[in-house]
Scaffold this motif. Sequence first.
Motif, PDB file in Angstrom:
ATOM      1  N   THR A 182       0.850  -1.118  -0.083  1.00 46.14           N
ATOM      2  CA  THR A 182      -0.014  -0.043  -0.088  1.00 46.14           C
ATOM      3  C   THR A 182       0.884   0.963   0.213  1.00 46.14           C
ATOM      4  N   LEU A 183       0.509   2.388  -0.863  1.00 46.02           N
ATOM      5  CA  LEU A 183       1.214   3.541  -0.884  1.00 46.02           C
ATOM      6  C   LEU A 183       0.247   4.610  -0.331  1.00 46.02           C
ATOM      7  N   SER A 214      -0.801   7.948  -0.573  1.00 48.26           N
ATOM      8  CA  SER A 214      -1.032   8.953  -1.607  1.00 48.26           C
ATOM      9  C   SER A 214      -1.423  10.268  -1.151  1.00 48.26           C
ATOM     10  N   LEU A 270      -4.697  11.686  -4.125  1.00 49.85           N
ATOM     11  CA  LEU A 270      -6.081  10.982  -4.416  1.00 49.85           C
ATOM     12  C   LEU A 270      -7.402  11.805  -4.261  1.00 49.85           C
ATOM     13  N   LEU A 297      -0.403   4.880 -10.936  1.00 46.58           N
ATOM     14  CA  LEU A 297       0.078   5.443  -9.665  1.00 46.58           C
ATOM     15  C   LEU A 297      -0.377   6.876  -9.447  1.00 46.58           C
ATOM     16  N   THR A 298      -0.495   7.237  -8.085  1.00 47.16           N
ATOM     17  CA  THR A 298      -1.073   8.756  -8.029  1.00 47.16           C
ATOM     18  C   THR A 298       0.169   9.271  -7.270  1.00 47.16           C
ATOM     19  N   ASP A 299       1.016   8.726  -6.659  1.00 47.56           N
ATOM     20  CA  ASP A 299       2.046   9.390  -5.847  1.00 47.56           C
ATOM     21  C   ASP A 299       3.007   8.271  -5.533  1.00 47.56           C
ATOM     22  N   ARG A 335       4.380   3.763   3.853  1.00 46.45           N
ATOM     23  CA  ARG A 335       3.957   2.639   2.829  1.00 46.45           C
ATOM     24  C   ARG A 335       3.803   1.294   3.947  1.00 46.45           C
ATOM     25  N   ASP A 361      -3.083   2.168  -3.881  1.00 45.33           N
ATOM     26  CA  ASP A 361      -3.139   3.799  -3.396  1.00 45.33           C
ATOM     27  C   ASP A 361      -4.133   4.059  -2.312  1.00 45.33           C
TER      28      ASP A 361
END
Length: 197
Positions: free
Chosen positions: A67-68, A70, A73, A104-106, A112, A147
């Motif tokens: 999981t990132l 972001s 979003l 990807l958004t970020d 993370r 994300d």
Amino acid sequence: ALARAAGARVVSHPKNRGVGAAFRTGRDQALADGADYLIHMDSDGQVDPAEIPVLFDPVQRGEADLTLGSRFLGGSRPENLDAWKAVGLSTAARLIGLSTGYRLTDISCGFRCMNRRLIEVVRPTFDYDYIQETLIQALAAGARVLDVPVHVKYEKEPARAGMSAATLRYSRRFLALTAFSMANFYKTRAKKLVGRG
């Protein structure tokens, strides 16, 4: 001191070796301890530890390998983050996503969570950074990535003309490390294709 007082085992370097070296040491220790999950966050106080479950829960449930956090979003940008920085960061995320087959958004938020499979895969090469290299290593390994919106606090910076030397230096490093990581991404994917053939 607060972590130790709370009962945590703290691993540290006698001298500051850089954020990449810090992540590498933490990652190696997590592997040695047999950790099933690794959550990491930058130490600049910009992210909220209370949001750790938001990152952890999807990985624990098996919905994602990584999981990132972001910042972008929903189309908004964090307060006090310069518009040109937000555009640059989100554009870089989209470009790397297009180049790797991900959305990807970020890519540069240091908040993370990953599972054991990815702990074994990612390891930064350089001491000065780890963010985009470890992400691209995870993408090369076929990680299931999600994300997750997180809140990041930025202090209001004084107005100044142009970009500072530190910003230019970071930008050069960012581009060089991204190019290095993408070259390794394609090498890894090429080896997988050859292996299947």
